[in-house]
Design a protein around this motif. Structure first.
Motif, mmCIF file in Angstrom:
data_model
loop_
_atom_site.group_PDB
_atom_site.id
_atom_site.type_symbol
_atom_site.label_atom_id
_atom_site.label_comp_id
_atom_site.label_asym_id
_atom_site.label_seq_id
_atom_site.Cartn_x
_atom_site.Cartn_y
_atom_site.Cartn_z
ATOM 1 N N VAL A 85 -5.378 -4.308 -9.001
ATOM 2 C CA VAL A 85 -5.280 -2.848 -8.994
ATOM 3 C C VAL A 85 -3.876 -2.477 -8.523
ATOM 4 C CG1 VAL A 85 -6.126 -0.719 -7.912
ATOM 5 C CG2 VAL A 85 -7.742 -2.508 -8.597
ATOM 6 N N CYS A 87 -0.788 1.071 -8.547
ATOM 7 C CA CYS A 87 -0.594 2.492 -8.817
ATOM 8 C C CYS A 87 0.847 2.735 -9.230
ATOM 9 C CB CYS A 87 -0.957 3.341 -7.590
ATOM 10 S SG CYS A 87 0.084 3.053 -6.150
ATOM 11 N N GLU A 89 3.687 5.918 -9.091
ATOM 12 C CA GLU A 89 3.974 7.258 -8.578
ATOM 13 C C GLU A 89 5.226 7.787 -9.246
ATOM 14 O OE1 GLU A 89 5.861 10.076 -5.482
ATOM 15 O OE2 GLU A 89 6.688 8.371 -6.563
ATOM 16 N N LEU A 104 0.194 10.506 -9.074
ATOM 17 C CA LEU A 104 -0.173 9.118 -8.800
ATOM 18 C C LEU A 104 -1.205 8.668 -9.828
ATOM 19 C CD1 LEU A 104 0.190 6.826 -6.621
ATOM 20 C CD2 LEU A 104 -1.941 7.668 -5.635
ATOM 21 N N THR A 106 -3.569 5.371 -11.010
ATOM 22 C CA THR A 106 -4.105 4.107 -10.499
ATOM 23 C C THR A 106 -4.905 3.408 -11.590
ATOM 24 O OG1 THR A 106 -4.266 5.121 -8.322
ATOM 25 C CG2 THR A 106 -5.462 3.073 -8.625
ATOM 26 N N ASP B 38 -7.019 -0.631 -2.202
ATOM 27 C CA ASP B 38 -6.135 -0.295 -3.311
ATOM 28 C C ASP B 38 -4.819 0.310 -2.828
ATOM 29 O OD1 ASP B 38 -8.166 -1.103 -4.971
ATOM 30 O OD2 ASP B 38 -8.928 0.922 -5.327
ATOM 31 N N VAL B 40 -1.686 2.778 -2.605
ATOM 32 C CA VAL B 40 -1.458 4.216 -2.803
ATOM 33 C C VAL B 40 -0.002 4.510 -2.447
ATOM 34 C CG1 VAL B 40 -2.098 6.549 -2.026
ATOM 35 C CG2 VAL B 40 -3.857 4.779 -2.206
#
Lengths: 150, 142
Positions: A85, A87, A89, A104, A106, B38, B40
């Motif tokens: 996983v 992300c 941005e 963002l 994901t 996860d 961020v």
């Protein structure tokens, strides 16, 4: 004061806002987030490497709800091989106007299969490091969220 | 003239002094943290205080709960896609709340803007760094 923003680029135009978060920042709806992602070129990829957060800038394109970028062998390709996983941005801020937004996205990383890599090879996806050996990495966008200062 | 130090991808490796200079000259950074497994990333307005990256957050917020006393990364960068030049600096460390009254007073005198509405209370967070690294894209002509 709003008049000045009208003359800005698309990225500084007022965005449709859908409520606000606990910090008083405006929530950007999903369709607008995707539109902003499709206009962007430079994003920051967030990975968990050994349970520690890492940020790596990438040049990307959005293709069919998938973020595509090129990468040398390293943390990014290793994470893609593992299907981790990650992300991405993107943001735009104007400190003088006290305006800006961030988005963002994901999802899961993967190495692009050969057929799609051949398609991506004809797109302007330029890696920061101009090496020939880089591979195409995909981030399937599963969740998007955005915030704006207003 | 010193030789450029390049990494495996052909990017110039910035030395710690260059990284600190770039951090000090940048108003907006991004904080990365792991939230329920996860990664961020969120933008934050940052300042430098006694050699450490500092920023404000709202006490009791989800961000505060997710980062406090936990590993985080702060990234700053600047890019010019047309000229294909740019740089990025990454600070890896721990996020610590500043709870000393005198330290808070001196932080409040820094010109670090907050995006939150003024009526929302703020707490100062300091990043105790254990690694600072930076890369610069070497112009193609070189």
């Amino acid at each position: 004061m709003n008049g000045a923003a009208q003359h800005g680029t698309w990225s500084s135009l007022p965005l449709p806002i859908d409520g606000s978060d606990e910090h008083g920042l405006g929530l950007i709806d999903e369709a607008t987030c995707v539109r902003l992602l499709s206009h962007g070129h430079i994003g920051r990829l967030g990975l968990s490497v050994g349970s520690l957060p890492v940020v790596l800038p990438v040049n990307y394109l959005l293709q069919d709800h998938t973020i595509v970028f090129r990468s040398e062998d390293g943390d990014k390709t290793r994470a893609a091989e593992l299907g981790s996983v990650a992300c991405l941005e993107i943001d735009h801020f104007d400190l003088f106007e006290h305006s800006g937004w961030s988005v963002l996205a994901t999802g899961r990383l993967s190495i692009a299969p050969n057929d799609r890599a051949a398609v991506y090879d004809r797109l302007p996806v330029v890696p920061w490091a101009l090496q020939q050996s880089s591979r195409f990495v995909e981030l399937s966008v599963e969740l998007v969220s955005g915030r704006s200062i207003r | 003239m010193t030789e450029l130090q390049l990494d495996h991808a052909g990017l110039e490796i910035l030395n710690p002094a260059e990284c600190r200079e770039l951090l000090a000259s940048t108003a907006v950074g991004r904080i990365a943290f792991i939230d329920r497994g996860d990664p961020v990333i969120l933008p934050v307005t940052i300042g430098m205080w006694e050699g450490a990256v500092v920023f404000t957050t709202a006490p009791g917020s989800k961000l505060e709960a997710a980062i406090m006393n936990r590993p985080v990364a702060i990234e700053v960068d600047d890019w010019d896609a047309e000229r294909h030049v740019g740089w990025s600096v990454l600070v890896k460390g721990m996020a610590m709340i500043v709870d000393d009254g005198r330290e808070i007073d001196s932080l409040d005198r820094l010109s670090v803007k907050s995006w939150s509405r003024p009526e929302i209370p703020k707490a100062w967070v300091r990043i105790v760094a254990n690694e600072i690294t930076g890369r610069r894209v070497v112009p193609i002509s070189r």
